[in-house]
Scaffold this active site. Sequence first.
Site, PDB file in Angstrom:
ATOM      1  N   ASP A  59      38.921  22.673 -10.486  1.00 40.13           N
ATOM      2  CA  ASP A  59      37.550  22.297 -10.796  1.00 40.13           C
ATOM      3  C   ASP A  59      36.656  23.506 -10.601  1.00 40.13           C
ATOM      4  O   ASP A  59      37.143  24.630 -10.459  1.00 40.13           O
ATOM      5  CB  ASP A  59      37.094  21.071  -9.984  1.00 40.13           C
ATOM      6  CG  ASP A  59      36.964  21.360  -8.491  1.00 40.13           C
ATOM      7  OD1 ASP A  59      37.070  22.533  -8.072  1.00 40.13           O
ATOM      8  OD2 ASP A  59      36.744  20.403  -7.727  1.00 40.13           O
ATOM      9  N   ARG A  84      29.406  11.149  -5.965  1.00 32.99           N
ATOM     10  CA  ARG A  84      28.941  12.484  -5.605  1.00 32.99           C
ATOM     11  C   ARG A  84      27.958  12.997  -6.657  1.00 32.99           C
ATOM     12  O   ARG A  84      28.344  13.306  -7.781  1.00 32.99           O
ATOM     13  CB  ARG A  84      30.105  13.466  -5.466  1.00 32.99           C
ATOM     14  CG  ARG A  84      29.626  14.880  -5.143  1.00 32.99           C
ATOM     15  CD  ARG A  84      30.701  15.790  -4.576  1.00 32.99           C
ATOM     16  NE  ARG A  84      31.697  16.217  -5.546  1.00 32.99           N
ATOM     17  CZ  ARG A  84      32.594  17.189  -5.323  1.00 32.99           C
ATOM     18  NH1 ARG A  84      32.610  17.814  -4.155  1.00 32.99           N
ATOM     19  NH2 ARG A  84      33.474  17.507  -6.251  1.00 32.99           N
TER      20      ARG A  84
END
Length: 547
Positions: free
Chosen positions: A454, A174
């Site tokens: 996150d 990613r």
Amino acid sequence: MIVSATAILEKPSNQANSVEIAGNAEGVERVLTPEALAFLAELERTFGPRRRELLAARVARQARFDAGELPDFLPETKNVRNGCWEVEPIPAVLKDRRVEITGPVDRKMMINALNSGAKMFMADFEDASSPTFTNMIEGQVNMQDFANGELAYSDPKNGKSYSLNDEIAIMIVRPRGWHMEEAHLLVDGQPMSASLFDFGLHIFHNGAKLTEQGVGPFYYLPKLESHLEARLWDEVFEHAQKALGIPVGTIKATVLIETLPAAFEMDEILYELRRHAAGLNCGRWDYIFSYIKTLRQHGQYVLPDRAQVGMDRAFLKAYSLLLIKTCHSRRAHAMGGMAAQIPVKNDEAANDAAFEKVKADKLREVRAGHDGTWVAHPALVPVAMDVFNQHMPACNQVLSQRSFPPIGQKDLLKPHTGEITESGVRTNISVGIEYTAAWLNGRGAVPIHNLMEDAATAEISRSQIWQWIHHKADVKTDSGEARQFTAQWFRSILDEELTAIREMIGAEAYDQGRYELAAKIFSETATGKDLPDFLTLPAYEALRNLD
């Protein structure tokens, strides 16, 4: 350190025709080779202007939302939604994605994730990584070693060695989102796109090798807000494959539907990427953040405490079902979302409760029709795997014949009901401060209150604070009274939470941990007149100054 690459690229020695490395990190010579720099510069010069146009289009559309317009399906692309088409066939190695583990591109954590027993590992340069130049370059070094079959690690603290098992997960990378820039590589005097930097380096060094091995190159695409942004990715993929001698269509990408505008363009996003699309993913945490951000001026869409915003109802349930319906009608995979729970040490009851929450969430996903799911910790891989093995005996559910209720604009906008509590306010503030402080210290995936947090959850935390202040929400205090939430009350609680952190970890660790700077950034992005698009943008500026 600034290293000029002008001569390498055979350009005149001036800022308008130059490439400069504005930083230093171990491994930079191996990653930013003359040939790689030339490739990155070509990507930036070819696609950078269009990226900036699309970011400007985001701003213009948000202005319309702020003025009263609501997100809706696009009339001009109705033919795509109603059309009969499918994505190109998906490779055999991507057929079974029932459990995917995610994590940063840290070397040791990558090895543990690849060995975890999960079918896929999403190596994350984005929300699970703090984008220090060192982290980004080390991550690319790790990618090269993986492609070369040389990924191993010896822990200098205890001497323990880590190596890959014979059977490992398939890696999906990613890159960072379109909105981010890489300040340490200047193309013609300007920071280049972080998306193109991460993707470009990965495919340049590893794409051909992964193609030969039949295990890539595969990507997750974050934070897209429109099918036009997906079209740009498709053009980047085509360009890169042709430039590197990789057959067009070899790249397979899964798009995270983690913005509210993108939920209304899922068919269109798959259509634009149909040569390269593998599926869509419910990026639930960022999606909640985007819901708040997109509808920030609309008081009827104020959300309750984060803990009360579940996937089993309201706009989140509608979005999940529409994603499954859309993917399966186009023969693409419909991936479920993250289980943020992590094992709880020395507390068997709390650990059992965490695992039960994971089981319930994964059971909901597989019964709804998802083809796979995410976990954040290796210990949760067997938990999720057991659920999907029991309820999905085939490798996926793409060909399942499920019926779905009609899902329209109102369904995708329906807010959750519930309470806003003082406890919820405090949780948002403590999570926001602790995560931002860790991010400023180079860590992007952080265990807080027995959850793996996150950047997405930090975004929820500060955007909810902004929303509650802006719309003068009533908060249920610990004593049970209703009290209007204000910026002054927020700052009072912020001070209390900072004091609690300082007392818990000690003055020295507090000062070294950059908590005051984290609190300043969090406060400014949570209480300003306007809601900043991303916490990570001002945080990245601070991070650069700390290098």
